[in-house]
Structure formats: C-alpha cells, structure tokens
Write a protein that holds these residues in place. Structure first.
Motif, short mmCIF file in Angstrom:
data_model
loop_
_atom_site.label_atom_id
_atom_site.label_comp_id
_atom_site.label_asym_id
_atom_site.label_seq_id
_atom_site.Cartn_x
_atom_site.Cartn_y
_atom_site.Cartn_z
N GLU A 258 0.86 -1.05 -0.08
CA GLU A 258 -0.12 -0.18 -0.09
C GLU A 258 0.73 1.22 0.02
O GLU A 258 0.53 2.26 -0.79
CB GLU A 258 -0.88 -0.03 1.13
N LEU A 259 1.98 1.13 0.87
CA LEU A 259 2.89 2.38 0.59
C LEU A 259 3.44 2.62 -0.65
O LEU A 259 3.66 3.72 -1.07
CB LEU A 259 4.08 2.17 1.86
N ARG A 260 3.80 1.55 -1.19
CA ARG A 260 4.58 1.26 -2.49
C ARG A 260 3.55 2.07 -3.52
O ARG A 260 3.91 3.00 -4.31
CB ARG A 260 4.95 0.19 -3.00
N ASP A 261 2.34 1.81 -3.45
CA ASP A 261 1.18 2.20 -4.42
C ASP A 261 0.97 3.69 -4.31
O ASP A 261 0.99 4.47 -5.36
CB ASP A 261 -0.12 1.25 -4.22
N ALA A 262 1.02 4.14 -2.87
CA ALA A 262 0.72 5.51 -2.66
C ALA A 262 1.92 6.39 -3.27
O ALA A 262 1.54 7.30 -3.89
CB ALA A 262 0.50 5.65 -1.20
N ILE A 263 3.17 5.83 -3.09
CA ILE A 263 4.42 6.51 -3.79
C ILE A 263 4.16 6.64 -5.16
O ILE A 263 4.22 7.85 -5.93
CB ILE A 263 5.65 6.06 -3.31
N ASP A 267 0.14 9.73 -4.41
CA ASP A 267 -0.97 9.95 -3.54
C ASP A 267 -0.36 10.37 -1.89
O ASP A 267 -0.28 9.75 -1.28
CB ASP A 267 -1.80 8.75 -3.32
N SER A 268 0.13 11.58 -1.97
CA SER A 268 0.70 12.26 -0.80
C SER A 268 -0.48 12.20 0.46
O SER A 268 -0.19 11.94 1.58
CB SER A 268 0.93 13.74 -0.94
N ASP A 269 -1.94 12.23 0.01
CA ASP A 269 -2.98 12.29 1.16
C ASP A 269 -2.90 10.90 1.92
O ASP A 269 -3.00 10.77 3.03
CB ASP A 269 -4.36 12.59 0.46
N ARG A 270 -2.82 9.97 1.10
CA ARG A 270 -2.91 8.52 1.46
C ARG A 270 -1.37 8.37 2.48
O ARG A 270 -1.55 7.48 3.70
CB ARG A 270 -2.93 7.24 0.41
N LEU A 271 -0.40 8.77 1.84
CA LEU A 271 0.81 8.71 2.79
C LEU A 271 0.63 9.29 4.19
O LEU A 271 1.00 8.59 5.17
CB LEU A 271 2.21 9.26 1.80
N GLU A 273 -2.03 9.81 5.59
CA GLU A 273 -2.93 9.29 6.43
C GLU A 273 -2.38 8.02 7.07
O GLU A 273 -2.78 7.71 8.27
CB GLU A 273 -4.17 8.66 5.43
N ILE A 274 -1.62 7.19 6.55
CA ILE A 274 -0.96 6.19 7.06
C ILE A 274 0.03 6.40 8.20
O ILE A 274 -0.01 5.91 9.33
CB ILE A 274 -0.15 5.23 5.90
N PHE A 275 0.72 7.64 7.94
CA PHE A 275 2.08 7.80 8.72
C PHE A 275 1.15 8.61 10.07
O PHE A 275 1.70 8.28 11.18
CB PHE A 275 2.91 9.02 8.14
N SER A 276 0.01 9.14 9.93
CA SER A 276 -0.51 9.84 10.99
C SER A 276 -1.18 8.84 11.90
O SER A 276 -1.10 8.73 13.11
CB SER A 276 -1.84 10.79 10.46
N ARG A 277 -1.64 7.66 11.29
CA ARG A 277 -2.44 6.71 11.95
C ARG A 277 -1.33 5.82 12.79
O ARG A 277 -1.57 5.51 14.10
CB ARG A 277 -3.10 5.68 10.89
N ALA A 278 -0.22 5.72 11.94
CA ALA A 278 0.86 4.99 12.81
C ALA A 278 1.49 5.94 13.97
O ALA A 278 1.93 5.19 14.81
CB ALA A 278 2.01 4.63 11.62
N LYS A 279 1.72 7.02 13.62
CA LYS A 279 2.00 7.90 14.76
C LYS A 279 1.28 7.82 16.01
O LYS A 279 1.57 7.88 17.30
CB LYS A 279 2.26 9.38 14.34
N ALA A 280 0.02 8.03 15.65
CA ALA A 280 -0.99 8.04 16.84
C ALA A 280 -0.77 6.86 17.63
O ALA A 280 -0.84 6.63 18.82
CB ALA A 280 -2.52 8.22 16.28
N ALA A 281 -0.69 5.46 16.91
CA ALA A 281 -0.83 4.22 17.49
C ALA A 281 0.60 4.30 18.17
O ALA A 281 0.80 3.83 19.34
CB ALA A 281 -0.86 3.04 16.46
#
Ligand code: NAP
Length: 287
Positions: A258-263, A267-271, A273-281
């Motif tokens: 999914e990260l590869r696909d976003a790059i 798709d900067s918004d998806r990146l 979103e993923i990084f923010s979710r990971a940071k919060a967790a």
C-alpha cells in the motif's frame, strides 16, 4: 529457607543466566547447577557467580533439582527432554523460557511421552541482542512482563511456584493460551526481527554497503540493533512459529504494497493518512 532449594538451568546464556543471577540476588534460591555444551561458557558462568557447579549431562544434573528451567534455543527442547525424562524427580517443577509456546509444548510432550503435570510453559518478554553467560545481568527482568501459558494438565501449585519465581526477580506475570501467545509474539517480536535482519542483509549485499553504513544515523542503529541477535536462536524461532509468523509477514507485505502504491500514484494524502495513523498508535503505546 529459599522457595527454590536446588535450581537447574539448562542453557546458561543471557536468559537462563540472568534468571539465576536475579534469583540469587533476591535470596530466592539455594544452589544453582548449570548445563550446557561448552565448558568455556559454563566456567565463565561459575566465575561470574551465576552457577555453583555445572555438568554437560542434563540427566544427572536434574536428579537433585526441585526447579528445572529449560533455557536453550527452542529447537533443542525435545532432545533435552528426552535426556531428562527418566531422571527428573517426580515432584520437580519444569519450566521453559522459549520465545514460542505451542511448538515447545509439543516438543515437551514428545520428549517425555506425555505432558508432565509439573511443566509450566513460560516466556519472559525481556532480552538483549547479546548471548552467552557473559551477557547475563540480574536486573534483566525488573518491571518486565513474563507470560505463562499453563495447560489443562498443569498443576496449580506448579503454576503458583513458577509465578512466585518470576515475581521474586521483579517481573509482572500474566497468563494466556499458547495460541494467543504465539500470534501476539509473531507480530510484536518475531516480525520486527525479520524486518531488522532483512533490512541489514539487503543493504549489506549492495555494492556500496560500506558507504551506506558509514552514514547510518541513530535511527538506523536503533531500528537494526536486534539484527545483531543470535542467528541460531532466530532460526529456531522462525522454524517453530512458522504459521503465526507467516501470517504477520503477509499483513506487513500488504502494508508495504500500500505504501509503494501510494508513492507510485503520487498519493500524498494517503501517505499522510498512513503515517498519522501509525504515529497515533505508536505515541499511544509508548506513552
Ligand atoms: P543464549 O544466550 O545463546 O543461551 C542459550 C544457552 O543454551 C547457551 O549458553 C548454550 O550454550 C546453551 N545450549 C544450546 N543448546 C543446548 C543444548 N542442546 N543443551 C544444553 N545447552 C544448550 O540464548 P538466550 O538469549 O539466553 O535464549 C535462550 C532461550 O530464551 C531461547 O529459547 C530463546 O527463544 C528464549 N528467549 C530469548 C530472549 C532474548 O532476547 N534473547 C528473550 C526471551 C526468550 P552451549 O552452546 O555451550 O551449549
């Protein structure tokens, strides 16, 4: 009178050696005998005050013990059990520290011919990337979790004594099923080790690897520290927790895809979103 009169540690390395040292410091053990293959490691353990005496023969070493701890790599559990099965005193408690549990339980069952009622499977969630008796230190278990995975056959008094052993060295004991243990540890410990070994190996095999490692900063050091762990121990963990580890690796591969696909898609918004979710967790569990 200490709770454990005569302790036998089979495998006097980081984990078994640290337990012996910590029990001694807590006054919770009388004498300690160590078992291993290399005389040099066992001599070092005597010199460091980890054990009082040693033997290369597990069978004779367990004969006078009231607590036996299997602290060898998980691939060696069955042969060790075969060696001690006719020598373990009927009232002695047997426990282990292996990083996988379902497979270890099956090895103990196979080694003894049946599951001993005084066998208590265990796993301290503590360690370093170092190995051998020289790496042992008594504070290793202070404030750390130890997971015990008792079975239907397990005598409650055996479970209680193993719990007291770990609590006496400062650990917090929890119980869970072997299956739950193996799934959780595949995700939180075994998968991270695969990432560290895989990352360092892939970089080391590049032609300019010296250059890459020269400029590696603190984050790279932190992330890859566990790639210095013992290869034999990790071979055994992979071979003996395969299904759970493969499941965790598949989920991670999907995340990488999914990260590869976003790059690739820009798709900067998806990146974010993923990084923010990971940071919060990450912030939540680290906090
Ligand atoms: P270690 O430092 O390498 O110690 C293992 C010891 O076992 C060695 O001193 C080795 O000595 C001995 N040994 C190996 N095979 C043996 C055999 N067949 N019979 C008798 N002794 C044998 O490893 P460790 O880190 O303490 O790990 C021990 C166990 O704890 C493993 O099952 C591992 O999964 C578990 N564990 C490790 C960690 C960690 O972070 N390291 C954390 C939690 C649990 P000789 O080679 O001289 O025999």
């Amino acid at each position: 009178m200490p709770d454990i009169a005569r302790l036998c540690i089979i495998g006097v390395g980081l984990i078994g050696g640290s337990l012996a040292l910590a029990l001694r410091q807590a006054g919770a053990v009388g004498s300690v005998i160590g078992v291993g293959r290399s005389a040099a490691n066992l001599e070092e353990a005597v010199r460091l005050g980890i054990i009082d005496s040693y033997s290369h023969d597990a069978a004779t070493a367990v004969e006078s013990a009231d607590m036996v701890v299997l602290a060898v790599p998980v691939g060696s559990i069955r042969p060790v059990c075969e060696q001690i099965r006719d020598h373990l005193p009927a009232d002695a408690i047997l426990t282990d520290v292996g990083s996988v549990k379902a497979d270890v339980v099956e090895q103990v069952r196979a080694g003894f011919g049946e599951l001993p009622a005084r066998f208590v499977p265990g796993h301290p969630i503590a360690g370093t990337e170092k190995s051998g008796a020289a790496a042992a230190f008594p504070e290793l278990y202070q404030g750390r979790r130890v997971l015990l995975t008792p079975l239907q056959e397990t005598f409650p008094e055996a479970l209680a004594k193993v719990r007291r052993m770990w609590e006496s060295v400062g650990a917090e004991v929890e119980t869970m099923t072997v299956e739950h243990h193996d799934t959780v540890l595949a995700a939180t410990s075994h998968l991270p080790h695969m990432l560290a070994f895989g990352l360092v190996d892939s970089l080391a095999r590049q032609q300019d690897s010296d250059e890459i490692f020269r400029y590696a900063a603190g984050g790279f050091r932190d992330f890859t520290r566990i790639a210095s762990s013992d290869p034999v121990m990790w071979r055994d963990i992979c071979m003996h927790n395969g299904p759970a580890l493969l499941g965790a690796m598949s989920r991670f591969e999907e995340e990488m895809a999914e990260l590869r696909d976003a790059i690739e898609q820009g798709d900067s918004d998806r990146l974010v979103e993923i990084f923010s979710r990971a940071k919060a967790a990450r912030d939540k569990f680290a906090g």
